[in-house]
Enzyme design. Structure first.
Site, short mmCIF file in Angstrom:
data_model
loop_
_atom_site.label_atom_id
_atom_site.label_comp_id
_atom_site.label_asym_id
_atom_site.label_seq_id
_atom_site.Cartn_x
_atom_site.Cartn_y
_atom_site.Cartn_z
N ARG A 133 41.16 36.45 31.00
CA ARG A 133 42.29 37.07 30.29
C ARG A 133 42.31 38.60 30.32
O ARG A 133 43.37 39.20 30.35
CB ARG A 133 42.39 36.61 28.83
CG ARG A 133 43.65 37.18 28.15
CD ARG A 133 43.83 36.70 26.73
NE ARG A 133 44.98 37.36 26.10
CZ ARG A 133 45.38 37.14 24.86
NH1 ARG A 133 44.72 36.26 24.11
NH2 ARG A 133 46.42 37.76 24.38
N ASP A 134 41.18 39.26 30.34
CA ASP A 134 41.15 40.73 30.35
C ASP A 134 40.47 41.23 31.62
O ASP A 134 39.64 42.14 31.60
CB ASP A 134 40.41 41.24 29.10
CG ASP A 134 40.60 42.73 28.88
OD1 ASP A 134 41.55 43.30 29.46
OD2 ASP A 134 39.80 43.33 28.15
N PHE A 135 40.84 40.62 32.76
CA PHE A 135 40.12 40.88 34.00
C PHE A 135 40.73 42.07 34.74
O PHE A 135 41.81 41.99 35.30
CB PHE A 135 40.15 39.65 34.91
CG PHE A 135 39.26 39.77 36.11
CD1 PHE A 135 37.91 39.48 36.02
CD2 PHE A 135 39.76 40.21 37.33
CE1 PHE A 135 37.07 39.61 37.12
CE2 PHE A 135 38.94 40.35 38.43
CZ PHE A 135 37.59 40.04 38.32
N ASN A 175 36.07 45.94 33.78
CA ASN A 175 35.23 44.89 33.21
C ASN A 175 34.38 44.19 34.26
O ASN A 175 33.93 43.06 34.06
CB ASN A 175 36.09 43.87 32.46
CG ASN A 175 36.40 44.32 31.04
OD1 ASN A 175 35.69 45.16 30.48
ND2 ASN A 175 37.45 43.76 30.45
N TRP A 210 46.74 40.64 35.40
CA TRP A 210 46.20 41.85 34.77
C TRP A 210 45.58 42.74 35.85
O TRP A 210 45.66 43.97 35.78
CB TRP A 210 45.19 41.45 33.71
CG TRP A 210 45.02 42.39 32.56
CD1 TRP A 210 43.84 42.90 32.09
CD2 TRP A 210 46.03 42.92 31.67
NE1 TRP A 210 44.05 43.69 30.98
CE2 TRP A 210 45.39 43.73 30.71
CE3 TRP A 210 47.41 42.79 31.61
CZ2 TRP A 210 46.07 44.40 29.70
CZ3 TRP A 210 48.10 43.45 30.61
CH2 TRP A 210 47.43 44.25 29.67
#
Length: 248
Positions: free
Chosen positions: A151-153, A157, A184
């Protein structure tokens, strides 16, 4: 340490017999490099306030079990604390050439896309994105295969490591189709949205049009204060990225 969960930090240090080496940058959590009793390095991570997201991060890391992501060593549910593998030297994938970094990221992301069982504990893209407007609702209701997503790739990260060359950190796991997750990355400090969209769709063998539409939706949602992970460029930058992807 204003605003930090001092009592919880101390309790975790005592429980796991940790020695703090240094604080690590984080706007939303207390994050520190620590040493365990045997001298091995780790990361202690606690949000400012206990929240369900931490439980889901722990569960996602547990399922990946170090395959492309940092390992979860332990989780203290009562204190919402994670003890994780330290990625050393820890430089971000953003530091590489853009195309090289994106290709490395695309090599890692599919390793996280695991099947999930009925009754899994994670939120779903259908539940989350259906509140973002008509276009998001249409996409959410017509998704392909459902898998576990990061989800927050983005390249910030993905950190340089020793166990593998690169490891993924800081997931906010959710279940949905692959294009939602890769969207994303499409807007991750992009200089040429069309070229980036083509590259990510090709490297991951994804539906380019769905990837483009999810990219628009996800970055546009961020400008409206929707429940999306944070972005260092702020809402103005997300609006610019959304429009660039829309035209790609």
């Amino acid at each position: 340490m204003a605003g930090m969960p001092e009592q919880r930090i101390q309790e975790c240090l005592e429980r796991w017999q940790l020695a703090v080496v240094r604080r690590l940058p984080s706007d939303w959590s207390y994050v520190a490099e620590v040493r365990r009793p045997d001298g091995s390095p780790a990361v202690l991570k606690l949000p400012l306030e206990p929240e369900r997201e931490v439980e889901l991060e722990a569960e996602g890391l547990r399922r990946w079990n170090g395959n492309g992501a940092v390992r979860l060593y332990d989780f203290d549910q009562a204190r919402a604390a994670l003890l994780e593998e330290l990625a050393e030297p820890g430089s971000q994938l953003w530091e590489l050439d853009e195309d090289e970094g994106v290709r490395i990221a695309c090599g890692l992301l599919p390793r996280l896309w695991r099947p999930v069982e009925d009754g899994h504990p994670f939120d779903t893209v259908l539940d989350v994105a259906s509140t973002w407007g008509v276009e998001a609702r249409e996409l959410a209701e017509s998704q392909g295969e459902q898998v576990l997503l990061h989800r927050d790739f983005h390249r910030g990260n993905v950190l340089a490591a020793t166990r593998e060359h690169w490891l993924v950190i800081d997931p906010k796991p959710i279940v949905g189709e692959r294009e939602f997750d890769a969207a994303w990355l499409v807007g991750d400090e992009v200089h040429d949205a069309r070229r980036r969209l083509d590259l990510v769709a090709s490297e991951l063998d994804l539906d380019r049009e769905r990837l483009r539409r999810w990219g628009v939706v996800r970055y546009a949602a961020g400008t409206q204060g929707a429940a999306e992970p944070g972005w260092p460029g702020g809402t103005g930058e997300m609006r610019r990225i959304a429009e660039a992807i829309r035209s790609a």
